[in-house]
Design an enzyme around this catalytic site. Structure first.
Site, PDB file in Angstrom:
ATOM      1  N   SER A  67     -17.234  -1.059  11.352  1.00  0.00           N
ATOM      2  CA  SER A  67     -15.839  -0.667  11.545  1.00  0.00           C
ATOM      3  C   SER A  67     -14.984  -0.612  10.294  1.00  0.00           C
ATOM      4  O   SER A  67     -13.873  -0.094  10.332  1.00  0.00           O
ATOM      5  CB  SER A  67     -15.177  -1.594  12.563  1.00  0.00           C
ATOM      6  OG  SER A  67     -15.738  -1.403  13.837  1.00  0.00           O
ATOM      7  N   LYS A  74      -5.090  -3.406   9.623  1.00  0.00           N
ATOM      8  CA  LYS A  74      -5.586  -3.050  10.945  1.00  0.00           C
ATOM      9  C   LYS A  74      -4.846  -3.880  11.998  1.00  0.00           C
ATOM     10  O   LYS A  74      -4.500  -5.040  11.759  1.00  0.00           O
ATOM     11  CB  LYS A  74      -7.086  -3.340  10.994  1.00  0.00           C
ATOM     12  CG  LYS A  74      -7.796  -2.956  12.272  1.00  0.00           C
ATOM     13  CD  LYS A  74      -9.282  -3.271  12.128  1.00  0.00           C
ATOM     14  CE  LYS A  74     -10.082  -2.788  13.317  1.00  0.00           C
ATOM     15  NZ  LYS A  74     -11.535  -3.025  13.132  1.00  0.00           N
ATOM     16  N   SER A 124     -13.858   0.995  13.965  1.00  0.00           N
ATOM     17  CA  SER A 124     -12.622   0.787  14.692  1.00  0.00           C
ATOM     18  C   SER A 124     -11.399   0.688  13.777  1.00  0.00           C
ATOM     19  O   SER A 124     -10.266   0.635  14.273  1.00  0.00           O
ATOM     20  CB  SER A 124     -12.720  -0.486  15.548  1.00  0.00           C
ATOM     21  OG  SER A 124     -12.936  -1.636  14.758  1.00  0.00           O
TER      22      SER A 124
END
Length: 540
Positions: A216, A108, A192
């Site tokens: 997330s 990420k 996310s």
């Protein structure tokens, strides 16, 4: 171009540089089918791969490691150099450098990797170190977990998309726009860690790491048919990562893996713990992989298969605030039917108020009134995505004072205590002499959200408020012929009605449907073993 705001020029240039970083032989020429003509593109890409390439991309992390021999940033050349160095090491030493030797891992876009930019979706962070133009760490600094992954032999090759601020279950920013779900392009890939979910769902990565402060890791895992682990705070290192609201410590964001199998989750989690992260991150607890906990739950599973005992699970069908969509209700029932068939006990989960607990959780996101995120937007003057405006608006609000923050901390602790005692009380109804071993619950009220319609996070955020461990398990796929709309639905509230109205069997047809398996704090080993056991039964 001259009429465009400066932030838009920066964003466009950045997006073009991302596309330009892809080798031309890897880009698809010709027209890509629209979402209307082909919702599911998870198999579409295979026509461009060789038989051998398909075999590789369909192999999980465990399979890759055993052979040893949606993007914000790509660094393929550096990855190939690392892979060659690993090959040389194996050839010279006749052993792998570590348990992840040669395994490609995506990250990420919060992880700092040397020579690679970290924008976290902000235009104002382009060509900076977290918005600071002349910071000497730019291009040289690496997050602690990046160092550990390299030591384990992992090959890092890309960083994946996030919503700016990180605080949304949909991945959207002004650089790459929107990350769609490759299984159903009418739906979001989640957030996310949405880029991780989409990329692994497409098998463009065998596994990766995201973060979770309100769901997330689990949201994109669920929406893309993957396994995803949200460990309790203090198990995995967060040191040296970019973040929003850094210093907000009431509810900590945690790092967790996403992968195609529970075995891959186990390998990644266990491998990181083997690096003794507590020696390099002051927040990490000194808790190595606990083989004793693993063996204890394996004994219970073996006893149950021999008819000498059973496991017990809580079943949360609804949190009393928002009713899950029909496919999610069916997924929960599939799990209940499986557990019953296997001889296990299920207990309807009626815990202390989730509405109250989540009201406490959401206050922590706004301690600073949005000052941190709005300062990042102000660097470029870029607009705030509609999805993010729901929490933060378009300008900062009044900040909480020390007394108000202390009140939230006390309220959270009191709610955690009530929930703990409720869990303990289930020993009276399980018939095993123990409280429930874990709890199955929806991860969201829908299989995946439609664009700008992620309007309820309560099924994921309550876990963060309790700091429980949670593992997402894929269960089924939505079916327009089976999961018909409930015409006799009686809403709890207007919000409940509105979310139910968003369900359209045709739009959701074929979408992944997952659930989460929840354990108490720091019970990751237990959940991973249960995930391997029950995941194999669900797949069978």
């Amino acid at each position: 171009m001259g009429d465009k705001p400066s932030w838009q020029i920066l964003a466009t240039d950045k997006k073009e540089s991302i596309l330009a970083s892809l080798p031309s032989k890897w880009t698809i020429s010709g027209k890509i089918p629209s979402a209307e003509s082909q919702k599911d593109v998870t198999d579409y890409v295979q026509q461009f791969l060789s038989k051998r390439e398909i075999e590789i991309t369909e192999t999980d992390v465990v399979g890759i490691a055993s052979k040893a021999n949606c993007l914000h940033e790509t660094f393929f050349d550096a990855a190939l150099d690392e892979a060659r160095a690993l090959d040389r090491y194996l050839s010279e030493n006749k052993k792998p450098i570590g348990p992840l030797h040669g395994v490609p891992i995506s990250l990420k876009d919060q992880f700092h990797v040397r020579g690679v930019e970290t924008t976290m979706g902000y235009v104002g962070w382009i060509d900076t170190f977290q918005g600071r133009k002349n910071d000497p760490r730019k291009g040289t600094f690496e997050s602690e977990m990046v160092r550990e992954l390299r030591a384990l032999g992992a090959v890092l090759y890309c960083k994946t998309s996030v919503p700016h601020t990180l605080m949304s279950g949909e991945t959207v920013n002004n650089i790459i726009q929107y990350t769609w779900n490759p299984k159903n392009r009418d739906l979001t890939a989640g957030g996310s860690s949405g880029g991780e979910g989409a990329l692994i769902g497409l098998r463009g990565s065998p596994a990766g790491f995201g973060t979770d402060i309100g769901g997330s890791v689990r949201i994109p895992a669920a929406f893309n048919g993957l396994y995803g682990l949200r460990p309790s705070a203090g198990r995995l290192p967060y040191e040296g990562m970019a973040n929003s609201m850094d210093g907000q410590n009431t509810i900590l964001s945690v790092v967790g893996p996403l992968a195609t199998t529970p075995g891959a989750i186990k390998l990644l989690f266990k491998s990181i713990l083997s690096q003794n992260p507590w020696l390099h991150d002051p927040i990490v607890l000194e808790l190595p992989w606990r083989s004793h906990d693993e063996e204890e739950i394996l004994k219970l599973i073996r006893s149950s298969t021999e008819g000498k005992g059973q496991l017990a699970f809580g079943i949360l069908r609804t949190d009393g605030v928002i009713t899950p969509h029909p496919p999610v209700q069916r997924a929960i029932q599939i799990v209940v039917d499986l557990l019953t068939k296997l001889g296990h006990k299920t207990v309807e989960w009626k815990p202390p108020s989730h509405a109250y607990g989540n009201s406490v959780v959401l206050k922590t996101w706004l301690y600073d009134g949005g000052a941190d995120v709005h300062s990042a937007f102000a660097l470029s003057g870029e607009p705030v995505a509609a999805q993010v405006q729901k929490a933060y608006g378009t300008e900062p609000k009044e900040q909480s004072n020390a007394t108000q923050i202390a009140e939230v901390n006390v309220a959270k602790r009191d709610w955690q205590k009530k929930y703990m005692e409720y869990w303990n009380s289930t020993a009276e109804v399980t018939g095993t002499g123990r409280p429930v071993d874990a709890v199955f619950a929806p991860l969201a009220p829908f299989p995946a959200a439609r664009e700008n319609k992620y309007n309820y996070y309560g099924y994921s955020t309550f876990v963060n408020g309790l700091d429980y461990s949670s593992l997402v398990i894929p269960v089924t796929k939505a079916s327009k012929s089976v999961d018909t709309a409930n015409r006799s639905f009686k809403p709890i509230s207007d919000d409940d009605q509105n979310i139910q109205d968003d369900y359209d069997p045709d739009i959701y047809d074929g979408a992944h449907v997952s659930v989460q398996l929840i354990g108490r704090r720091l019970q990751e080993e237990k959940l991973i073993v249960l995930g391997e056991y029950l995941g194999s039964k669900l797949n069978a």
